[in-house]
Scaffold this active site. Structure first.
Site, PDB file in Angstrom:
ATOM      1  N   HIS A 148       0.826  -1.213   0.000  1.00  0.00           N
ATOM      2  CA  HIS A 148       0.000   0.000   0.000  1.00  0.00           C
ATOM      3  C   HIS A 148       0.858   1.260   0.000  1.00  0.00           C
ATOM      4  O   HIS A 148       0.594   2.190  -0.754  1.00  0.00           O
ATOM      5  CB  HIS A 148      -0.925   0.017   1.224  1.00  0.00           C
ATOM      6  CG  HIS A 148      -1.671   1.309   1.382  1.00  0.00           C
ATOM      7  ND1 HIS A 148      -2.814   1.596   0.681  1.00  0.00           N
ATOM      8  CD2 HIS A 148      -1.420   2.397   2.148  1.00  0.00           C
ATOM      9  CE1 HIS A 148      -3.238   2.805   0.998  1.00  0.00           C
ATOM     10  NE2 HIS A 148      -2.409   3.315   1.898  1.00  0.00           N
ATOM     11  N   HIS A 193     -21.359  24.472  23.075  1.00  0.00           N
ATOM     12  CA  HIS A 193     -21.684  25.367  21.969  1.00  0.00           C
ATOM     13  C   HIS A 193     -20.900  26.681  22.037  1.00  0.00           C
ATOM     14  O   HIS A 193     -21.094  27.548  21.187  1.00  0.00           O
ATOM     15  CB  HIS A 193     -23.181  25.665  21.956  1.00  0.00           C
ATOM     16  CG  HIS A 193     -24.011  24.563  21.371  1.00  0.00           C
ATOM     17  ND1 HIS A 193     -23.910  23.259  21.789  1.00  0.00           N
ATOM     18  CD2 HIS A 193     -24.942  24.573  20.384  1.00  0.00           C
ATOM     19  CE1 HIS A 193     -24.757  22.506  21.101  1.00  0.00           C
ATOM     20  NE2 HIS A 193     -25.393  23.288  20.233  1.00  0.00           N
TER      21      HIS A 193
END
Length: 664
Positions: free
Chosen positions: A262, A471
């Site tokens: 790979h 948030h």
């Protein structure tokens, strides 16, 4: 003879890839070896392109989403006549070569986009298809398909595993983007070993469930690959995924289907054995003459296809002069000369207005003058103020200019880049600043390509309030400022927001991030303070005592108002103080040394920066003797006013820190 020539052409791709990786002693030979057959069929029988003019607008797009297999692409580009020489192939992965380890955006050499992060190219291709559909529906008329191209890609197991590809595939299937045709090289081999250690799902069923047309073929049966591509091209109502069973390192006697191939060269002995297996001469970078001749048919074919399109366009200009004029405006990448007249203006009588609201006003105003401005948000358009009120929704049948991306921030970021790459559209996308973390890789890649994308990032601080620390953006603003080529602008009021949009529309150096408040802020009285036009310099003297300053207050966004309040009080106390609005580090850094000195004199060491976020980036501007009021911890769930008081973003606390500096 045809079969023999096909084999020669396919094996040339394999051998160029093997030799280049071996010479570089670095790279990924397995994927090019395994995917050469289907790439050959696509590039010689289906792909509409012109190597003599890689910028031809109506070309098909080819995305190598599995960018680690870049030698597959470089081999194809060289063989079909693009500006990639054999010497460039030999310099694979070397300093300043045209053939880097992963493809980088360079249309001059036929590279459509930067890939590398797996799944990213898959998602960008969806953006390319969305742009094609919008332009086709805007400009095409019976007998005049002036916009008509497909988006092809080769994707890998890794691409399919990454979450961003799922996000993008979901919206592509929902929108019925039939111009997408992806070849999936299913070789079941990853770096860690066999893919079935982690990946055993039925990919075909997954994509069928997302409304994709799916074909399955043997990746080495050329007629089957050709038939599957033809069927995919005929499919107009669904994107297509062709699942091709392949082998990583196909033909390597000892390394086929082994994870080692790979990301590492085969080694001299295995290269020799592989060439022997294919009956290939033991030469390096060998290209048979008949192979060159066969591939180079793409040059004449491309010139012919572009000439036919140019002839069609000439007739189109005669029959559809108004549309043709608009088409030319889109293609020019230039804005018309009247759009700035639509920019709204605000004054103190406008009252308190959030910069996100001011942004929405600007966006709707200029969209009437700029028909190629389009976008949306990740399910937050009422909060981000991104909806174009007169221009409809981008849906399955009718294609308006408002895109509902769904709750898919990462895919949205990649799709926006794909939409921008044809240069005809200026796409924007909105979400909360804290959720920029979801699409950070896409923002980074758009910056690498200098793509003209506008990110609208609202709810920029603890001003979000009761939603709490999950948030509240703390580190996001600093993180974004660190990305090369990304222009970050955090305006202080409505008029700075107008100027920020003006800059964003004209900026050519990369993407732009507009950082905007949820909470309302005052409109600064520009008859008293400096004009918002100075924002173009990144930082400017908003207010000054008129004397050589002994203290400089610096702030961005909503915190400019606290700094300005402290300035007014210190001025009353006789302090030689200056207040600087600094909406953009990046713009300020582009200015001359003389301008920087005029704003922040080097001999003034008493400096105080104020920003409701990480303090890290501000020390460059306050120095070792200065101070920063910021937040280096997570937020707290509480009303915004209480949070600003708790964290010290008040005039009183700014005065406290300022006086402490003055006493040093």
């Amino acid at each position: 003879m045809t079969k023999i020539l096909d084999e020669l052409c396919i094996n040339t791709i394999r051998m160029l890839s093997i030799d280049a990786v071996q010479k570089a002693n670095s790279g990924h030979p397995g994927m090019p070896m395994g995917d050469a057959d289907m790439a050959y069929v696509l590039w010689t029988k289906f792909l509409k392109h012109n190597p003599s003019n890689p910028h031809w607008f109506n070309r098909d797009r080819f995305v190598l989403s599995a960018g680690h297999g870049s030698m597959l692409l470089y081999s194809l580009l060289h063989l079909t006549g693009y500006d990639i020489s054999l010497n460039d192939i030999k310099n694979f992965r070397q300093f300043e070569s045209k053939t880097p380890g992963h493809p980088e955006y360079n249309l001059d050499t036929g590279i459509e986009l930067s890939t590398g992060p797996l799944g990213y190219g898959f998602a960008v291709g969806v953006g390319m298809a969305m742009a094609e559909r919008y332009l086709a529906e805007t400009f095409n008329r019976p007998g005049f398909n002036v916009v008509d191209y497909n988006i092809y890609a080769i994707v890998s197991d890794g691409d399919i595993m990454e979450g961003v590809s799922y996000e993008a595939a979901s919206i592509a299937g929902h929108l019925k983007l039939g111009k997408i045709i992806y070849l999936y090289s299913s070789n079941n081999t990853t770096i860690d070993g066999s893919a079935d250690m982690t990946f055993t799902e039925d990919v075909a069923k997954r994509f069928e469930a997302m409304n994709w047309h799916v074909e399955q073929v043997d990746g080495y049966k050329l007629p089957a690959i050709e038939k599957a591509l033809a069927k995919a091209k005929e499919e107009k109502k669904r994107p297509s995924l062709i699942i091709a069973t392949t082998h990583l390192g196909y033909g390597s006697p000892n390394k086929q289907d082994i994870s080692d191939i790979h990301g590492a060269p085969l080694g001299e002995e295995e290269v020799r054995l592989t060439k022997e297996h294919f009956g290939w001469p033991q030469k390096t970078f060998y290209i048979p003459k008949e192979v060159t001749k066969h591939y180079h048919r793409a040059v004449d074919n491309g010139k012919k296809e572009e000439a036919e399109w140019n002839a069609l366009l000439k007739k189109y200009r005669s029959k559809q002069p108004e549309l043709a004029q608009m088409f030319d405006q889109f293609m020019s990448g230039k804005l018309n000369g009247t759009w700035k007249g639509a920019l709204p203006q605000f004054d103190v009588t406008s009252g308190m207005i959030a910069t996100r609201s001011a942004s929405g006003n600007v966006l709707n105003a200029i969209s009437e003058e700029i028909p190629n401005l389009m976008g949306g948000s990740a399910d937050l358009s009422p909060s981000n103020m991104t909806y174009l009120k007169k221009h409809g929704r981008y849906g399955q049948t009718k294609v308006g200019r408002n895109i509902h991306f769904g709750i898919r921030e990462f895919a949205m970021g990649a799709i926006l880049t794909g939409m921008s790459l044809n240069k005809a559209l200026i796409p924007y996308g909105g979400t909360y600043l804290v959720f920029a973390s979801f699409m950070y890789p896409a923002i980074r890649m758009s910056a690498l390509m200098k793509a003209h994308v506008i990110y609208i990032l609202t709810h920029d601080s603890i001003g979000v309030g009761e939603d709490g620390p999950s948030h509240h953006p703390i580190e996001q603003l600093t993180t974004l400022r660190l990305i090369p080529n990304l222009l970050v602008i955090r305006p202080a009021d409505a008029n700075e927001t107008v100027k920020a949009w003006e800059i964003a529309m004209e900026y050519e150096g990369g993407p732009v991030a507009l950082i905007l408040t949820r909470q309302s802020v005052p409109v600064l009285d520009r008859k008293v303070y400096a004009s918002h036009e100075w924002l173009q310099y990144g930082a400017y003297v908003l207010a000054d005592s008129g004397r050589a300053p002994e203290l400089i207050l610096i702030a961005s966004g909503s915190e400019v108002h606290q700094a300005l309040g402290a300035y007014v009080q210190l001025l009353k106390e006789g302090v030689a103080v200056r207040c600087v609005s600094m909406p953009s580090f990046a713009l300020f850094e582009k200015q001359s040394a003389e301008y920087k000195e005029s704003v922040l004199p080097v001999n003034v060491h008493k400096r105080l920066a104020v920003e409701a976020g990480s303090t890290l980036g501000w020390y460059k501007y306050v120095g070792l003797h200065g101070d920063v009021i910021g937040i280096d911890a997570f937020g707290i769930s509480a009303p915004a006013k209480q949070l600003f008081e708790h964290f010290g973003f008040t005039v009183e606390n700014v005065l406290k820190h300022a006086r402490a500096l003055l006493e040093k």
